[in-house]
Design an enzyme around this catalytic site. Structure first.
Site, PDB file in Angstrom:
ATOM      1  N   HIS A 165       4.926   2.452  -7.792  1.00 40.98           N
ATOM      2  CA  HIS A 165       3.741   1.413  -7.791  1.00 40.98           C
ATOM      3  C   HIS A 165       3.100   1.385  -9.386  1.00 40.98           C
ATOM      4  O   HIS A 165       3.029   0.750 -10.025  1.00 40.98           O
ATOM      5  CB  HIS A 165       3.017   1.310  -6.687  1.00 40.98           C
ATOM      6  CG  HIS A 165       3.622   1.171  -5.388  1.00 40.98           C
ATOM      7  ND1 HIS A 165       3.664   2.021  -4.525  1.00 40.98           N
ATOM      8  CD2 HIS A 165       4.024   0.000  -5.048  1.00 40.98           C
ATOM      9  CE1 HIS A 165       4.295   1.660  -3.299  1.00 40.98           C
ATOM     10  NE2 HIS A 165       4.520   0.354  -3.524  1.00 40.98           N
ATOM     11  N   GLY A 175       0.775  -1.043   0.075  1.00 43.63           N
ATOM     12  CA  GLY A 175      -0.111   0.217   0.180  1.00 43.63           C
ATOM     13  C   GLY A 175       0.693   1.312   0.056  1.00 43.63           C
ATOM     14  O   GLY A 175       2.114   1.202  -0.294  1.00 43.63           O
ATOM     15  N   ALA A 176       0.274   2.355   0.383  1.00 37.13           N
ATOM     16  CA  ALA A 176       0.866   3.690   0.272  1.00 37.13           C
ATOM     17  C   ALA A 176       1.476   3.880  -1.092  1.00 37.13           C
ATOM     18  O   ALA A 176       2.596   4.298  -1.400  1.00 37.13           O
ATOM     19  CB  ALA A 176       1.868   3.938   1.361  1.00 37.13           C
ATOM     20  N   LEU A 177       0.471   3.788  -2.021  1.00 35.29           N
ATOM     21  CA  LEU A 177       1.022   3.606  -3.441  1.00 35.29           C
ATOM     22  C   LEU A 177       1.687   4.954  -3.958  1.00 35.29           C
ATOM     23  O   LEU A 177       0.870   5.955  -3.616  1.00 35.29           O
ATOM     24  CB  LEU A 177      -0.072   3.218  -4.134  1.00 35.29           C
ATOM     25  CG  LEU A 177      -0.792   1.641  -3.955  1.00 35.29           C
ATOM     26  CD1 LEU A 177      -2.023   1.283  -4.765  1.00 35.29           C
ATOM     27  CD2 LEU A 177       0.202   0.682  -4.081  1.00 35.29           C
ATOM     28  N   HIS A 178       2.627   4.776  -4.822  1.00 29.36           N
ATOM     29  CA  HIS A 178       3.131   5.987  -5.174  1.00 29.36           C
ATOM     30  C   HIS A 178       3.326   5.714  -6.793  1.00 29.36           C
ATOM     31  O   HIS A 178       2.914   4.727  -7.493  1.00 29.36           O
ATOM     32  CB  HIS A 178       4.473   6.706  -4.615  1.00 29.36           C
ATOM     33  CG  HIS A 178       5.466   5.323  -4.326  1.00 29.36           C
ATOM     34  ND1 HIS A 178       6.069   4.770  -5.503  1.00 29.36           N
ATOM     35  CD2 HIS A 178       5.931   4.791  -3.167  1.00 29.36           C
ATOM     36  CE1 HIS A 178       6.750   3.835  -5.028  1.00 29.36           C
ATOM     37  NE2 HIS A 178       6.647   3.886  -3.575  1.00 29.36           N
ATOM     38  N   ARG A 224       8.221   5.277   2.375  1.00 31.15           N
ATOM     39  CA  ARG A 224       8.646   5.836   3.541  1.00 31.15           C
ATOM     40  C   ARG A 224       9.021   7.277   3.357  1.00 31.15           C
ATOM     41  O   ARG A 224       9.051   8.015   4.451  1.00 31.15           O
ATOM     42  CB  ARG A 224       9.878   5.206   4.021  1.00 31.15           C
ATOM     43  CG  ARG A 224       9.511   3.816   4.791  1.00 31.15           C
ATOM     44  CD  ARG A 224      10.895   3.065   5.335  1.00 31.15           C
ATOM     45  NE  ARG A 224      10.480   1.887   6.104  1.00 31.15           N
ATOM     46  CZ  ARG A 224      10.423   0.682   5.222  1.00 31.15           C
ATOM     47  NH1 ARG A 224      10.363   0.509   4.219  1.00 31.15           N
ATOM     48  NH2 ARG A 224      10.062  -0.399   6.010  1.00 31.15           N
ATOM     49  N   VAL A 246      11.797   4.167  -9.941  1.00 27.79           N
ATOM     50  CA  VAL A 246      11.410   5.689 -10.371  1.00 27.79           C
ATOM     51  C   VAL A 246      11.839   6.453  -9.439  1.00 27.79           C
ATOM     52  O   VAL A 246      11.715   6.235  -8.322  1.00 27.79           O
ATOM     53  CB  VAL A 246       9.627   5.582 -10.437  1.00 27.79           C
ATOM     54  CG1 VAL A 246       9.341   6.856 -10.807  1.00 27.79           C
ATOM     55  CG2 VAL A 246       9.482   4.622 -11.325  1.00 27.79           C
TER      56      VAL A 246
END
Ligand code: PAF
Length: 256
Positions: free
Chosen positions: A39, A33-36, A189, A178
């Site tokens: 991802h 999760g905490a997709l950026h 993070r 990336v």
């Protein structure tokens, strides 16, 4: 079309049976999760190479060697769902702990060479947790291809070797890291970095990619005020782990 969220293994198996019957290829992007945008690059690649794409979001307790890091790990499921819908990802698999670990982590995968150095040396049990959850997820999802970012290059190598060692039919596909414009590798993070630490993070990435032997790189990083855990060269790449403003960051670059 909305991304369909699936939380149980039974429900996923129904979808997977239908896909197999229809002869469709399936791409899988496992995440915590905490997709950026990192991802997103994996998801775009999966969409380009497969008929159907599924992402998983599962913050895997077994791979955290530090309870504080597990608690502080960002959890943003609503934003994650929005990003997946924007990218038109077909399915989200978001199981709970009991679904993945019905045995309470009694069975686990241990690798005895590559997992003992670098990240493995600094994070006891980390790669057992990673390899165990990846084996379980691949057993549930049974994808044609699974996508892993090169930011975690040691993890990619271990997953590639895991798939070979256990005769898994999934193709393990590595994808380039990336980066932000200043060089910092995207990571979930990064949101925990203060403005000052964020700037130092960019300098860390640029120095890591610069010239000189590993020992010189380490000295230069330390001179910038970066707390260095390791700088090591293996597999034609230079790897580092550092702590900046209380946040642990890893990165690696190809060297020639
Ligand atoms: O790279 C990650 O996000 C995790 O280590 C993974 C592969 C999803 C396993 O929990």
């Amino acid at each position: 079309p909305m991304t369909e969220t699936i939380t149980t293994i039974e429900e996923w198996r129904r979808v997977a049976r239908r896909l197999r019957r229809e002869g469709r290829s399936l791409g899988f992007v496992p995440t915590m999760g905490a997709l950026h945008r990192g991802h997103a690059a994996l998801l775009e690649r999966s969409k380009a190479e497969n008929d159907v794409t599924v992402a998983s979001v599962f913050v895997n307790p077994a791979q955290f060697d530090d309870a504080g890091d597990l608690d502080a790990y960002p959890r943003t499921l609503e934003e994650d769902r929005a990003l997946l819908a924007n990218l038109r990802v077909d399915h989200l698999f978001a199981p709970d702990r009991g679904a993945i670990y019905p045995d309470d982590y009694r069975f686990r995968v241990t690798e005895r060479e590559l997992s003992t150095v670098m990240e493995g040396a600094h994070r006891p049990g980390h790669f057992d947790g990673v390899l165990t959850v990846v084996l379980r997820l691949l057993g549930i999802i049974r994808p044609t291809r699974a996508y892993f970012g090169e930011k975690d290059y040691q993890q990619y190598l271990l997953v590639r070797d895991l798939a070979a060692a256990f005769f898994l039919e999934t193709e393990i596909v590595p994808c380039p890291t990336v980066r932000e414009p200043d060089g910092l590798a995207l990571s979930s993070r990064n949101v925990r970095l203060s403005a000052e630490a964020r700037a130092l993070g960019g300098r860390f990435a640029r120095r890591l990619a610069g010239p000189g032997p590993a020992a010189q790189v380490q000295r230069d990083l330390e001179a910038m005020g970066v707390d260095v855990q390791y700088v090591e060269e293996r597999f034609g790449r230079r790897f580092a782990a550092v702590v900046i403003g209380g946040v642990r960051l890893i990165d690696n670059v190809a060297i020639d």
